[in-house]
Design a protein around this motif. Structure first.
Motif, PDB file in Angstrom:
ATOM      1  N   TYR A 523      35.560 -43.330  -2.458  1.00  0.00           N
ATOM      2  CA  TYR A 523      34.893 -44.562  -1.830  1.00  0.00           C
ATOM      3  C   TYR A 523      33.706 -44.773  -2.225  1.00  0.00           C
ATOM      4  O   TYR A 523      32.866 -43.712  -2.772  1.00  0.00           O
ATOM      5  CB  TYR A 523      35.098 -44.393  -0.248  1.00  0.00           C
ATOM      6  N   ILE A 524      33.168 -46.212  -2.052  1.00  0.00           N
ATOM      7  CA  ILE A 524      31.815 -46.259  -2.535  1.00  0.00           C
ATOM      8  C   ILE A 524      30.759 -45.742  -1.394  1.00  0.00           C
ATOM      9  O   ILE A 524      30.731 -45.942  -0.164  1.00  0.00           O
ATOM     10  CB  ILE A 524      31.459 -47.850  -2.612  1.00  0.00           C
ATOM     11  N   VAL A 525      29.753 -44.832  -1.850  1.00  0.00           N
ATOM     12  CA  VAL A 525      28.713 -44.390  -1.247  1.00  0.00           C
ATOM     13  C   VAL A 525      27.490 -45.150  -1.139  1.00  0.00           C
ATOM     14  O   VAL A 525      26.648 -45.213  -0.186  1.00  0.00           O
ATOM     15  CB  VAL A 525      28.340 -42.662  -1.524  1.00  0.00           C
ATOM     16  N   ARG A 526      27.239 -45.713  -2.209  1.00  0.00           N
ATOM     17  CA  ARG A 526      25.815 -46.394  -2.386  1.00  0.00           C
ATOM     18  C   ARG A 526      26.286 -47.721  -3.030  1.00  0.00           C
ATOM     19  O   ARG A 526      26.823 -47.843  -4.301  1.00  0.00           O
ATOM     20  CB  ARG A 526      24.927 -45.665  -3.134  1.00  0.00           C
ATOM     21  N   LYS A 527      26.405 -48.876  -2.605  1.00  0.00           N
ATOM     22  CA  LYS A 527      26.675 -50.066  -3.182  1.00  0.00           C
ATOM     23  C   LYS A 527      25.849 -50.943  -4.072  1.00  0.00           C
ATOM     24  O   LYS A 527      24.504 -50.622  -3.992  1.00  0.00           O
ATOM     25  CB  LYS A 527      27.055 -50.806  -2.189  1.00  0.00           C
ATOM     26  N   LYS A 529      23.394 -53.864  -5.537  1.00  0.00           N
ATOM     27  CA  LYS A 529      22.529 -54.848  -5.025  1.00  0.00           C
ATOM     28  C   LYS A 529      23.240 -56.303  -5.277  1.00  0.00           C
ATOM     29  O   LYS A 529      23.216 -57.158  -4.522  1.00  0.00           O
ATOM     30  CB  LYS A 529      21.189 -55.120  -5.553  1.00  0.00           C
ATOM     31  N   GLY A 530      23.778 -56.601  -6.482  1.00  0.00           N
ATOM     32  CA  GLY A 530      24.423 -57.647  -7.083  1.00  0.00           C
ATOM     33  C   GLY A 530      25.820 -57.936  -6.467  1.00  0.00           C
ATOM     34  O   GLY A 530      26.305 -56.946  -5.918  1.00  0.00           O
ATOM     35  N   ASP A 531      26.445 -58.774  -7.005  1.00  0.00           N
ATOM     36  CA  ASP A 531      27.857 -59.110  -6.847  1.00  0.00           C
ATOM     37  C   ASP A 531      28.524 -58.080  -7.407  1.00  0.00           C
ATOM     38  O   ASP A 531      29.727 -57.654  -7.107  1.00  0.00           O
ATOM     39  CB  ASP A 531      28.222 -60.434  -7.215  1.00  0.00           C
ATOM     40  N   GLN A 532      28.191 -57.546  -8.516  1.00  0.00           N
ATOM     41  CA  GLN A 532      28.951 -56.695  -9.428  1.00  0.00           C
ATOM     42  C   GLN A 532      28.320 -55.551  -9.979  1.00  0.00           C
ATOM     43  O   GLN A 532      27.303 -55.634 -10.402  1.00  0.00           O
ATOM     44  CB  GLN A 532      29.611 -57.376 -10.520  1.00  0.00           C
ATOM     45  N   PRO A 533      28.405 -54.356  -9.959  1.00  0.00           N
ATOM     46  CA  PRO A 533      27.660 -53.133 -10.315  1.00  0.00           C
ATOM     47  C   PRO A 533      27.558 -53.330 -11.945  1.00  0.00           C
ATOM     48  O   PRO A 533      28.459 -53.576 -12.546  1.00  0.00           O
ATOM     49  CB  PRO A 533      28.302 -51.848  -9.789  1.00  0.00           C
ATOM     50  N   GLU A 534      26.354 -52.802 -12.247  1.00  0.00           N
ATOM     51  CA  GLU A 534      26.402 -52.708 -13.968  1.00  0.00           C
ATOM     52  C   GLU A 534      26.787 -51.531 -14.496  1.00  0.00           C
ATOM     53  O   GLU A 534      27.168 -51.386 -15.527  1.00  0.00           O
ATOM     54  CB  GLU A 534      24.755 -52.934 -14.389  1.00  0.00           C
ATOM     55  N   LEU A 535      26.721 -50.582 -13.536  1.00  0.00           N
ATOM     56  CA  LEU A 535      27.376 -49.045 -13.887  1.00  0.00           C
ATOM     57  C   LEU A 535      27.948 -48.555 -12.409  1.00  0.00           C
ATOM     58  O   LEU A 535      27.455 -48.629 -11.393  1.00  0.00           O
ATOM     59  CB  LEU A 535      26.256 -48.173 -14.066  1.00  0.00           C
ATOM     60  N   ILE A 536      29.162 -47.922 -12.710  1.00  0.00           N
ATOM     61  CA  ILE A 536      29.666 -47.067 -11.775  1.00  0.00           C
ATOM     62  C   ILE A 536      29.622 -45.477 -11.893  1.00  0.00           C
ATOM     63  O   ILE A 536      29.900 -44.946 -13.056  1.00  0.00           O
ATOM     64  CB  ILE A 536      31.278 -47.455 -11.549  1.00  0.00           C
ATOM     65  N   LEU A 537      28.763 -44.777 -11.013  1.00  0.00           N
ATOM     66  CA  LEU A 537      28.460 -43.679 -11.219  1.00  0.00           C
ATOM     67  C   LEU A 537      29.388 -42.723 -10.169  1.00  0.00           C
ATOM     68  O   LEU A 537      29.324 -43.109  -9.025  1.00  0.00           O
ATOM     69  CB  LEU A 537      26.989 -43.299 -10.930  1.00  0.00           C
ATOM     70  N   MET A 538      30.233 -41.843 -10.552  1.00  0.00           N
ATOM     71  CA  MET A 538      31.141 -41.034 -10.058  1.00  0.00           C
ATOM     72  C   MET A 538      30.630 -39.713 -10.003  1.00  0.00           C
ATOM     73  O   MET A 538      30.244 -39.013 -10.901  1.00  0.00           O
ATOM     74  CB  MET A 538      32.559 -41.202 -10.425  1.00  0.00           C
ATOM     75  N   ALA A 539      31.251 -39.061  -8.952  1.00  0.00           N
ATOM     76  CA  ALA A 539      30.886 -37.559  -8.702  1.00  0.00           C
ATOM     77  C   ALA A 539      31.608 -36.898  -7.501  1.00  0.00           C
ATOM     78  O   ALA A 539      32.303 -37.755  -6.628  1.00  0.00           O
ATOM     79  CB  ALA A 539      29.456 -37.358  -8.544  1.00  0.00           C
ATOM     80  N   SER A 540      31.695 -35.719  -7.564  1.00  0.00           N
ATOM     81  CA  SER A 540      32.287 -34.933  -6.498  1.00  0.00           C
ATOM     82  C   SER A 540      31.246 -33.981  -5.849  1.00  0.00           C
ATOM     83  O   SER A 540      30.690 -33.454  -6.774  1.00  0.00           O
ATOM     84  CB  SER A 540      33.691 -34.673  -6.487  1.00  0.00           C
ATOM     85  N   GLY A 541      31.597 -33.199  -4.785  1.00  0.00           N
ATOM     86  CA  GLY A 541      31.205 -32.127  -4.076  1.00  0.00           C
ATOM     87  C   GLY A 541      29.497 -32.054  -4.500  1.00  0.00           C
ATOM     88  O   GLY A 541      28.574 -33.070  -4.522  1.00  0.00           O
ATOM     89  N   SER A 542      28.989 -30.812  -5.081  1.00  0.00           N
ATOM     90  CA  SER A 542      27.779 -30.592  -5.249  1.00  0.00           C
ATOM     91  C   SER A 542      27.047 -31.654  -6.406  1.00  0.00           C
ATOM     92  O   SER A 542      25.697 -31.666  -6.304  1.00  0.00           O
ATOM     93  CB  SER A 542      27.663 -29.081  -6.060  1.00  0.00           C
ATOM     94  N   GLU A 543      27.851 -32.566  -7.045  1.00  0.00           N
ATOM     95  CA  GLU A 543      26.942 -33.274  -8.038  1.00  0.00           C
ATOM     96  C   GLU A 543      26.765 -34.559  -7.477  1.00  0.00           C
ATOM     97  O   GLU A 543      26.369 -35.582  -8.238  1.00  0.00           O
ATOM     98  CB  GLU A 543      27.912 -33.558  -9.296  1.00  0.00           C
ATOM     99  N   LEU A 544      27.310 -34.887  -6.281  1.00  0.00           N
ATOM    100  CA  LEU A 544      27.118 -36.168  -5.524  1.00  0.00           C
ATOM    101  C   LEU A 544      25.861 -36.710  -5.301  1.00  0.00           C
ATOM    102  O   LEU A 544      25.176 -37.721  -5.684  1.00  0.00           O
ATOM    103  CB  LEU A 544      27.882 -36.473  -4.239  1.00  0.00           C
ATOM    104  N   VAL A 560      23.212 -49.759 -10.194  1.00  0.00           N
ATOM    105  CA  VAL A 560      24.249 -48.809  -9.821  1.00  0.00           C
ATOM    106  C   VAL A 560      25.274 -48.988  -8.686  1.00  0.00           C
ATOM    107  O   VAL A 560      24.451 -48.891  -7.600  1.00  0.00           O
ATOM    108  CB  VAL A 560      23.648 -47.229 -10.229  1.00  0.00           C
ATOM    109  N   ARG A 561      26.361 -48.779  -8.827  1.00  0.00           N
ATOM    110  CA  ARG A 561      27.288 -48.526  -7.654  1.00  0.00           C
ATOM    111  C   ARG A 561      27.484 -46.674  -7.647  1.00  0.00           C
ATOM    112  O   ARG A 561      28.113 -46.459  -8.855  1.00  0.00           O
ATOM    113  CB  ARG A 561      28.589 -49.015  -7.695  1.00  0.00           C
ATOM    114  N   VAL A 562      27.554 -46.058  -6.574  1.00  0.00           N
ATOM    115  CA  VAL A 562      28.005 -44.640  -6.765  1.00  0.00           C
ATOM    116  C   VAL A 562      29.283 -44.587  -5.866  1.00  0.00           C
ATOM    117  O   VAL A 562      29.327 -44.877  -4.811  1.00  0.00           O
ATOM    118  CB  VAL A 562      26.853 -43.792  -6.086  1.00  0.00           C
ATOM    119  N   VAL A 563      30.062 -43.838  -6.243  1.00  0.00           N
ATOM    120  CA  VAL A 563      31.497 -43.607  -5.837  1.00  0.00           C
ATOM    121  C   VAL A 563      31.625 -41.995  -5.763  1.00  0.00           C
ATOM    122  O   VAL A 563      31.309 -41.056  -6.656  1.00  0.00           O
ATOM    123  CB  VAL A 563      32.545 -43.955  -6.743  1.00  0.00           C
ATOM    124  N   SER A 564      31.901 -41.775  -4.417  1.00  0.00           N
ATOM    125  CA  SER A 564      32.192 -40.238  -4.321  1.00  0.00           C
ATOM    126  C   SER A 564      33.753 -39.929  -4.499  1.00  0.00           C
ATOM    127  O   SER A 564      34.503 -40.754  -3.728  1.00  0.00           O
ATOM    128  CB  SER A 564      32.055 -39.892  -2.722  1.00  0.00           C
TER     129      SER A 564
END
Ligand SMILES: Cc1ncc(C[n+]2csc(CCOP(=O)(O)OP(=O)(O)O)c2C)c(N)n1
Ligand SMILES: [Mg+2]
Length: 648
Positions: A523-527, A529-544, A560-564
């Motif tokens: 899911y998206i943890v940090r959305k 600002k614009g309509d579409q992210p320039e980058l999707i950054l993904m991580a799990s656990g201790s790297e989130l 940047v969008r951050v996905v957990s």
């Protein structure tokens, strides 16, 4: 000829015929073990073919799963829902008679066997569950676990671990019939197996008995009778001849190949049987067996009546039927706390779960203090305290996993087990079987990365997450903070299949987690600002948190969008629309961070993406230094993202 002899010959011939028909399978074991199988089913095993899941039944496990036709023959003769046509369909697609016994496919099959040693170790879980069930619910639950195992089962290391804890726990309700035929596939056991089984099992606090003529059902039956009153688990070494009755009896040639129609006929001639068709069960035999079945059904009916009349019936049913309430997540969130290691959050969650699940049953492989997996205020399961829910498994990870499967299969309990993630490798065969069987249970794996620190690369998992994620039907969670840990525990302990929660040794910061979204796995943890992210950054656990810090620092440069990825497995079950919403195909700039093998991430980063993961082993140093050394710092991640975005 006596009916007993006819029943044993019938069992042997059904196996010969079915293997011939399938042109594949193992006739030798069923022929050699037909007498012990029959003696057990006819004279001892308590079961109800009309209600195969009757809770008062004895459990029977064919650990030597390659002898599946013995079990199918017994189930057929003793009135289970398994017809002669089912036997004719042995090993065919969608049949009830798969190559090795499979739990869930065939009534009366208590566990999936085939990988040698697993059934033997499952049986220890069944026997532990029985002991606890009896302690909790009374003597109606005093029943037995019977096993038939082979040389291979006892050669496998897991049988040493499982026998060791079974003896230690004095599991007197466990009776193993060892089909001792001194033959394996490559030849005689003199090639590779020469220890004294007697001394081995006696040293492990078992009772050992031996029957020289393992084809004499009377002798076998008497030995089982004696074993029933033992104060320890019992291994009855039953000396048999593999392929008994065949011209090739006593040789490995009978182990795993059809004997052929000619040889089948020759056996029937030798046994002076008529008629000479295949798949024959004479009506007289059926009638005789029906008499035995009727008695068994009567016993089951009496049991049910007695259970119905128990004054504490409702409490017993509530105990074994306990499930987590709908609002469990809400309850667990009250315990989520702030900055802590996720293993510490996990320990808290387990106590929260315990409030609703008196039927929890589990423990750690000698790392309880590190795994934080002990149910507080509760005793440890032992011969003296059989009602207790905590288990000291000792350092026996493989047996622990197989025993956990056995406890789950017994029914009525919520089993869990705990160790370090790097030792999940020791448990893989049993984790795989749990998934194949689709049975509910939870593994708690702490010390999930480089964060282990000074213990070094032997203890720092790298490829274990990929291994666990690659098992079909196995659900892995790697939470990033207290709230995600609450979500993971709520889901794992209410799941219908096997799950693992992977937790850190080191402290992690509390994060801005929306638990409703976290429930969706990814899911998206940090959305952006614009309509579409320039980058999707993904991580799990201790790297989130690294991903979130990096996104914040890059705020002015890159949207940047951050996905957990709390659970890739749960995310994969979401709709295509939702997945597209989280990871829009149009956004090809993707970057993943995980202190583990990058293999899990390729399906999410695509051809244009990049990972900062671990494609090498770690090292021995303080955990914080290792994260720095291997580039798991906000500064380094930002640098890598900048150069990645420039290259694109
Ligand atoms: C873990 C595992 N390794 C290998 C096999 C392949 N295999 C099936 S049966 C068998 C050994 C057969 O010997 P034994 O267990 O004595 O059975 P028997 O031939 O006497 O029926 C082997 C190696 C297996 N099923 N499981
Ligand atoms: Mg053998």
């Amino acid at each position: 000829m006596t009916m007993t002899k006819e029943a044993i010959q019938t069992l042997s011939l059904l196996a010969v015929d079915a293997v011939n028909q399938a042109n594949s399978g193992h006739p030798g074991m069923p022929m050699g073990a037909a007498a012990m199988g029959y003696a057990l089913f006819a004279d001892h095993l308590r079961f109800s073919p009309s209600d195969p899941k009757w809770p008062g039944r004895d459990r029977f496990i064919l650990s030597a799963g390659h002898g599946s036709m013995l079990q199918y023959g017994l189930l057929h003769l003793f009135g289970y829902d398994l017809t002669l046509d089912d036997l004719r369909n042995f090993r065919q697609l969608h049949s009830k008679t798969p190559g090795h016994p499979e739990y869930g496919h065939t009534d009366g099959v208590e566990t999936t066997t085939g990988p040698l040693g697993q059934g033997f170790a499952n049986s220890v879980g069944f026997a532990m569950a029985q002991k606890r069930a009896e302690a909790v619910a009374g003597e109606l639950f005093r029943h037995k676990t019977y096993v038939i195992c082979s040389d291979g089962d006892l050669m496998e290391g897991i049988s040493y671990e499982a026998a060791s804890i079974a003896g230690h726990l004095k599991l007197s309700n466990l009776i193993v019939l060892y089909d001792s035929n001194s033959i394996t596939i490559d030849g005689g056991t003199d090639l590779s197996f020469s220890e004294s089984i007697k001394e081995r099992f006696e040293a492990q606090h078992w009772r050992w008995m031996r029957i020289e003529d393992g084809h004499d059902p009377q002798k076998i039956s008497e030995a089982i009778e004696e074993a029933k009153s033992s104060d320890r688990p019992t291994l009855i070494e039953v000396r048999t001849t593999i392929g008994k009755g065949s011209a090739k009896e006593g040789t490995s040639a009978t182990h795993g190949a059809p004997l052929g129609a000619e040889e089948a006929q020759a056996i029937k001639d030798r046994w002076e049987l008529d008629p000479k068709e295949t798949f024959v069960v004479r009506d007289e035999l059926r009638e005789y067996l029906q008499g035995i079945i009727d008695k068994k059904e009567m016993e089951a009916a009496e049991w049910k009546k007695a259970f119905h009349e128990l004054p504490n019936k409702k409490e017993i049913e509530e105990f074994f039927g306990a499930e987590l309430p709908e609002n469990i997540l809400e309850k667990l969130l009250e315990r989520a706390g702030t900055d802590k290691a996720t293993r510490a959050h996990g320990g808290e969650m387990l106590q929260g779960i315990k409030e609703y699940l008196p039927n929890l049953f589990g423990g750690s492989a000698d790392l309880a203090g590190s795994n934080l997996s002990t149910l507080k205020g509760e005793d440890f399961f032992s011969a003296e305290t059989p009602a207790a829910p905590n288990v000291h498994y000792g350092i026996r990870e493989h047996a622990m996993a197989a025993i956990t499967n056995g406890i789950s299969l017994y029914g009525g309990f919520k089993p869990f087990a705990a160790t370090f993630l790097s030792f999940a490798d020791y448990m893989k065969p049993s984790l795989r079987l749990a998934s194949l069987m689709k049975i509910p249970l939870v593994h708690i794996f702490t010390h999930d990365s480089l964060g282990v620190g000074e213990d070094g690369p032997t203890h720092q998992p790298i490829e274990q997450l990929v291994m666990l994620r690659s098992i079909p039907g196995f659900t892995l969670y790697r939470p990033a903070d207290g709230k995600e840990t609450a979500v993971a525990y709520a889901q794992a302990f209410s799941g219908k299949g096997p799950a693992a929660v992977v937790l850190t040794r080191q402290t992690l910061p509390e994060l801005p987690i929306d638990v409703e979204k976290a429930n969706l796995g990814g899911y998206i943890v940090r959305k952006e600002k614009g309509d579409q992210p320039e980058l999707i950054l993904m991580a799990s656990g201790s790297e989130l948190h690294l991903a979130l810090f990096a996104a914040k620092e890059l705020e002015e440069e890159i949207d940047v969008r951050v996905v957990s990825m709390l659970s890739m497995d749960v995310f994969e079950t979401q709709s295509a629309e939702y997945k597209e919403e989280v990871l829009p195909q149009a956004v090809r700039a993707r970057f993943a961070i995980e202190a583990a093998s990058p293999l899990s991430w390729h399906r999410y980063i695509g051809l244009d993406g990049q990972c900062h993961c671990m494609d090498q082993f770690g090292a021995s140093a303080p955990g914080g230094e290792l994260f720095e050394h291997f580039g798991f710092t906000t500064d380094n991640i930002i640098e890598e993202i900048r150069s990645y975005m420039e290259k694109k």
